[in-house]
Scaffold this motif. Structure first.
Motif, PDB file in Angstrom:
ATOM      1  N   HIS A   1       0.969  -2.657  11.925  1.00  0.00           N
ATOM      2  CA  HIS A   1       1.443  -1.431  11.285  1.00  0.00           C
ATOM      3  C   HIS A   1       2.909  -1.160  11.628  1.00  0.00           C
ATOM      4  N   LEU A   2       3.401  -1.798  12.696  1.00  0.00           N
ATOM      5  CA  LEU A   2       4.755  -1.531  13.185  1.00  0.00           C
ATOM      6  C   LEU A   2       5.651  -2.764  13.176  1.00  0.00           C
ATOM      7  N   LEU A   3       5.062  -3.959  13.156  1.00  0.00           N
ATOM      8  CA  LEU A   3       5.834  -5.196  13.216  1.00  0.00           C
ATOM      9  C   LEU A   3       6.032  -5.751  11.812  1.00  0.00           C
ATOM     10  N   TYR A   4       7.240  -6.223  11.556  1.00  0.00           N
ATOM     11  CA  TYR A   4       7.580  -6.770  10.244  1.00  0.00           C
ATOM     12  C   TYR A   4       7.221  -8.255  10.186  1.00  0.00           C
ATOM     13  N   PRO A   5       6.915  -8.737   8.956  1.00  0.00           N
ATOM     14  CA  PRO A   5       7.068  -8.072   7.651  1.00  0.00           C
ATOM     15  C   PRO A   5       5.890  -7.214   7.200  1.00  0.00           C
ATOM     16  N   ALA A   6       4.728  -7.316   7.866  1.00  0.00           N
ATOM     17  CA  ALA A   6       3.557  -6.571   7.392  1.00  0.00           C
ATOM     18  C   ALA A   6       3.810  -5.066   7.362  1.00  0.00           C
ATOM     19  N   ALA A   7       4.572  -4.550   8.338  1.00  0.00           N
ATOM     20  CA  ALA A   7       4.809  -3.107   8.400  1.00  0.00           C
ATOM     21  C   ALA A   7       5.431  -2.569   7.125  1.00  0.00           C
ATOM     22  N   ALA A   8       6.228  -3.396   6.449  1.00  0.00           N
ATOM     23  CA  ALA A   8       6.885  -2.954   5.221  1.00  0.00           C
ATOM     24  C   ALA A   8       5.916  -2.799   4.060  1.00  0.00           C
ATOM     25  N   ARG A   9       4.682  -3.296   4.212  1.00  0.00           N
ATOM     26  CA  ARG A   9       3.702  -3.246   3.118  1.00  0.00           C
ATOM     27  C   ARG A   9       2.610  -2.218   3.356  1.00  0.00           C
ATOM     28  N   CYS A  10       2.690  -1.481   4.466  1.00  0.00           N
ATOM     29  CA  CYS A  10       1.608  -0.546   4.824  1.00  0.00           C
ATOM     30  C   CYS A  10       1.768   0.841   4.213  1.00  0.00           C
ATOM     31  N   GLY A  11       2.962   1.201   3.749  1.00  0.00           N
ATOM     32  CA  GLY A  11       3.175   2.559   3.274  1.00  0.00           C
ATOM     33  C   GLY A  11       3.010   3.557   4.409  1.00  0.00           C
ATOM     34  N   ARG A  12       2.533   4.736   4.060  1.00  0.00           N
ATOM     35  CA  ARG A  12       2.272   5.737   5.095  1.00  0.00           C
ATOM     36  C   ARG A  12       1.008   5.352   5.863  1.00  0.00           C
ATOM     37  N   VAL A  13       1.087   5.371   7.189  1.00  0.00           N
ATOM     38  CA  VAL A  13      -0.049   4.974   8.020  1.00  0.00           C
ATOM     39  C   VAL A  13      -0.639   6.212   8.692  1.00  0.00           C
ATOM     40  N   VAL A  14      -1.953   6.373   8.523  1.00  0.00           N
ATOM     41  CA  VAL A  14      -2.675   7.491   9.124  1.00  0.00           C
ATOM     42  C   VAL A  14      -3.757   6.917  10.027  1.00  0.00           C
ATOM     43  N   VAL A  15      -3.844   7.420  11.247  1.00  0.00           N
ATOM     44  CA  VAL A  15      -4.862   6.970  12.199  1.00  0.00           C
ATOM     45  C   VAL A  15      -6.034   7.945  12.168  1.00  0.00           C
ATOM     46  N   ALA A  16      -7.236   7.412  11.905  1.00  0.00           N
ATOM     47  CA  ALA A  16      -8.450   8.229  11.876  1.00  0.00           C
ATOM     48  C   ALA A  16      -9.198   8.054  13.192  1.00  0.00           C
TER      49      ALA A  16
ATOM     50  N   ALA B   1       0.837  -1.193   0.000  1.00  0.00           N
ATOM     51  CA  ALA B   1       0.000   0.000   0.000  1.00  0.00           C
ATOM     52  C   ALA B   1       0.876   1.249   0.000  1.00  0.00           C
ATOM     53  N   ASP B   2       0.387   2.294  -0.639  1.00  0.00           N
ATOM     54  CA  ASP B   2       1.041   3.600  -0.531  1.00  0.00           C
ATOM     55  C   ASP B   2       0.559   4.337   0.711  1.00  0.00           C
ATOM     56  N   LEU B   3      -0.692   4.082   1.084  1.00  0.00           N
ATOM     57  CA  LEU B   3      -1.314   4.721   2.244  1.00  0.00           C
ATOM     58  C   LEU B   3      -2.204   3.697   2.914  1.00  0.00           C
ATOM     59  N   THR B   4      -2.091   3.601   4.233  1.00  0.00           N
ATOM     60  CA  THR B   4      -3.022   2.794   5.024  1.00  0.00           C
ATOM     61  C   THR B   4      -3.728   3.727   5.997  1.00  0.00           C
ATOM     62  N   VAL B   5      -5.049   3.735   5.930  1.00  0.00           N
ATOM     63  CA  VAL B   5      -5.845   4.517   6.878  1.00  0.00           C
ATOM     64  C   VAL B   5      -6.437   3.528   7.865  1.00  0.00           C
ATOM     65  N   THR B   6      -6.048   3.646   9.115  1.00  0.00           N
ATOM     66  CA  THR B   6      -6.560   2.751  10.140  1.00  0.00           C
ATOM     67  C   THR B   6      -7.441   3.534  11.099  1.00  0.00           C
ATOM     68  N   PHE B   7      -8.258   2.830  11.853  1.00  0.00           N
ATOM     69  CA  PHE B   7      -9.334   3.471  12.598  1.00  0.00           C
ATOM     70  C   PHE B   7      -9.180   3.267  14.097  1.00  0.00           C
ATOM     71  N   GLY B   8      -9.267   4.367  14.837  1.00  0.00           N
ATOM     72  CA  GLY B   8      -9.237   4.302  16.289  1.00  0.00           C
ATOM     73  C   GLY B   8      -7.852   4.313  16.879  1.00  0.00           C
ATOM     74  N   ALA B   9      -6.961   3.477  16.372  1.00  0.00           N
ATOM     75  CA  ALA B   9      -5.595   3.371  16.905  1.00  0.00           C
ATOM     76  C   ALA B   9      -4.766   2.521  15.962  1.00  0.00           C
ATOM     77  N   LEU B  10      -3.458   2.639  16.104  1.00  0.00           N
ATOM     78  CA  LEU B  10      -2.547   1.740  15.391  1.00  0.00           C
ATOM     79  C   LEU B  10      -2.765   0.307  15.847  1.00  0.00           C
TER      80      LEU B  10
END
Length: 456
Positions: free
Chosen positions: A188-203, A175-184
């Motif tokens: 979003h921070l642990l690898y390997p998934a974190a490397a695929r999230c792109g920029r993470v924004v918390v809504a 992803a280039d951008l991940t919009v997540t809801f409520g909290a991280l």
């Protein structure tokens, strides 16, 4: 002794799938409907997309659950902004809230199999709580659409990622951008998934404070030195060297740069004159040290173990690193229960604690509880865990830290914070952030000696 870098609190919370479900259930029980939470999430995601990218053709891939419901709201909100939007559904919405969200769209929905790529791909297939990965033929088609899109936006998490441990349940599209809801979420921070999230924004969707003991590491706030301070008030660090004197020298220099007022290197190897005090261990009064680094370049033979034992018996505040984890792998009792900071990488961690279950955060917490020490489980997603269950994930770092000696630098930095009076957990969190920050300001080809000079 006042610390120059007290930690910046509160830290950003990181919540598991179960904690998120509990927070949503509490909000619903308090009178906020599930659809209202979904509406807030989708509209916040649409606002985030619009803030990062200009109006462009959008394809929303909607799954059957609540993540798909978020996708329908995104489609509706972007269409209201006059963006050209198409929705492709994997299956009809299966939850009441998702059905209400789909009714907002009120326009044709095509089957995922018939979807054609557009400039922006919104991945609303599967979000938090996923227990199995994407299967064929959906997996191949999803990746083909992602490759053909100029921008990929994930809602909550890239589809196929487990929520709590960073594991890919199936191959993840980046992803280039991940919009997540409520909290991280941890992934979003642990690898390997974190490397695929792109920029993470918390809504913020109005859930309020979510109960958790896991947080994202943050910058320590710098404070000016007191005008009446002196070198001993800034703390005395002792670094115990051994077979590899260079490792001890790096730790000692890092302790100086990180703010310790007085640093002694216990070494029988002669070094050029400098502001480091270099003495044989036998000549040093261990009781005068405010913090001790033990393990960096110490060696792994009987002499090294005896040297370590003599230092451990002094009962000083410790940073335990490197060779310590091999020396005491068969009998860790002497290094447990010290209230120390232990800084293993994955291999050293396994030697001392075995193959513990769960996420990296779970494993670090279990080791901290077992050992009675703060654990700094190093890596691109370093986890700092305290014996009381608190844990922090640090993502403020650079792959440039993958160089020999960088761990010795970190140990010296942690010792500087300990020597100046920080509690072990806070000292570790502050030093890990500063260590990563130094690397981020470096350049490719950085070596550990460069890293010492970049500490601030």
């Amino acid at each position: 002794m006042p610390a120059e870098y007290p930690p910046l609190l509160p830290r950003e919370p990181v919540v598991t799938a179960a904690e998120m479900r509990a927070a949503e259930a509490a909000a619903i029980a308090a009178g906020t409907s599930g659809f209202e939470l979904m509406r807030r999430a989708g509209e916040a995601a649409a606002a985030g997309i619009a803030a990062f990218y200009g109006p462009a053709p959008v394809l929303v891939l909607a799954g059957p659950g609540n993540n798909g419901g978020d996708g329908y709201v995104v489609a509706h909100a972007l269409r209201a902004r006059r963006w050209p939007v198409e929705v492709a559904a994997l299956a009809p919405p299966a939850t009441e809230a998702a059905q209400q969200a789909a009714a907002l769209w009120n326009a044709p929905v095509i089957d995922v199999a018939a979807a054609e790529p557009r400039f922006v791909l919104v991945d609303a297939l599967f979000g938090t709580g996923l227990t199995r990965g994407l299967e064929e033929p959906l997996l191949s088609q999803f990746h083909a659409l992602a490759r053909a899109s100029s921008v990929v936006v994930s809602l909550d998490l890239p589809s196929g990622a487990a929520t709590d441990d960073g594991a890919p349940l199936s191959p993840l599209a980046r992803a280039d951008l991940t919009v997540t809801f409520g909290a991280l979420k941890p992934s979003h921070l642990l690898y390997p998934a974190a490397a695929r999230c792109g920029r993470v924004v918390v809504a913020d969707i109005g859930l309020g404070e979510i109960g958790t003991r896991l947080f994202r590491n943050g910058a320590p706030s710098a404070a000016a030195l007191a005008t009446d301070t002196h070198k001993y008030r800034r703390g005395h660090v002792l670094v115990v060297s051994g077979a590899m004197a260079g490792a001890g020298w790096l730790a000692a220099r890092a302790a100086q740069r990180a703010g310790a007022g007085y640093v002694t290197l216990a070494s029988e190897t002669a070094l050029p004159p400098s502001s480091l005090v270099v003495q044989p261990l036998s000549a040093i009064d261990l009781g005068r040290a405010d913090a001790v680094v033990l393990g960096s370049g110490l060696g792994r033979d009987g002499a090294a173990r005896a040297r370590a034992g003599a230092v451990l018996d002094a009962g000083r505040t410790m940073v335990l690193d490197a060779d310590i984890f091999s020396l005491f792998a068969d009998d860790p009792a002497p290094v447990f229960g010290l209230g120390a900071v232990m800084t293993p990488h994955d291999g050293e961690f396994a030697r001392l604690f075995g193959d513990l279950p769960g996420s990296k955060a779970d494993r670090a917490r279990a080791a901290a509880a077992r050992s009675g020490n703060v654990i700094v489980l190093k890596g691109p997603d370093t986890v700092i865990a305290a014996p009381d269950g608190r844990a922090v994930i640090n993502d403020h770092a650079s792959p440039r830290l993958a160089t020999a000696g960088s761990g010795d630098v970190l140990s010296g930095m942690i010792a500087a914070h300990l020597a100046r009076g920080d509690a072990p957990f806070e000292a570790a969190c502050a030093a890990v952030w500063r260590h990563g920050d130094a690397a981020l300001r470096g350049r490719d080809g950085l070596i550990a000696e460069d890293l010492v000079g970049l500490i601030r």
